[in-house]
Scaffold this active site. Sequence first.
Site, PDB file in Angstrom:
ATOM      1  N   ASP A 145       1.055  -1.788  -0.138  1.00 46.74           N
ATOM      2  CA  ASP A 145       0.280   0.193   0.216  1.00 46.74           C
ATOM      3  C   ASP A 145       0.955   1.386   0.054  1.00 46.74           C
ATOM      4  OD1 ASP A 145      -2.076   2.184   0.637  1.00 46.74           O
ATOM      5  OD2 ASP A 145      -3.590   0.464   1.637  1.00 46.74           O
ATOM      6  N   HIS A 176      -2.926  -0.655  -2.525  1.00 48.54           N
ATOM      7  CA  HIS A 176      -4.015   0.058  -2.025  1.00 48.54           C
ATOM      8  C   HIS A 176      -5.394  -0.478  -3.522  1.00 48.54           C
ATOM      9  CE1 HIS A 176      -6.112   3.735   0.283  1.00 48.54           C
ATOM     10  NE2 HIS A 176      -6.525   3.644  -1.095  1.00 48.54           N
TER      11      HIS A 176
END
Length: 207
Positions: A145, A176
């Site tokens: 992420d 993400h």
Amino acid sequence: GKGAGLVVEQEIFGINENVRFVCEEYAKQGFVTLAPDLFWRMEPNIDLDYSEKGWARAFECFQKFDVDAGVKDIAATIKALRARPECAGKVGSIGYCLGGKLAYLTAARTDCDASVGYYGVGLDGVLGEKGNIKKPLMLHIAELDKFVPPEAQAKVKDGLKGMANVEIHSYAGVDHAFARHKGDHYDKAAAVLANSRTLAFLKKHLA
């Protein structure tokens, strides 16, 4: 039809195609879904795509967003959903990105029956509220992420370790928004796994 309620908590793009898709997918699974417009104080009905212009406006909204007011809106949404005749029984919440943080705060600050957060941003900054989480919470973390560095991920995992009502799943090799339908970082294998875990979790705790 009738079923358990599910509040769908938006990303930073407002109530867009993806939010509507999530609502429809869970409605097919028997949930009564409702997505509150959490940016309404800035401007009602914000609906952004993932173009350069959309991203710029999304980050502008994110920076102006009042998280505390947003959680109060979610609490009001839970109450409204429980009052609807088609809502049979318990109400859960599910959120993505900004909504992933809001799902955590929903678990900490409202009487929601179960919450699920996908790649929540800024969770390491709200760990002080973990003692208020009494109902089941599931978190999905993307190991690559770009908005949640490894140190922040480790802090969240360590901070919530040992809490019997909190379940955390980490996904290697994904970024993400890996579960965002049609998104640039969509990863089918990870999304299917996360969504199957979520569905089982919600059915178990909202039955």
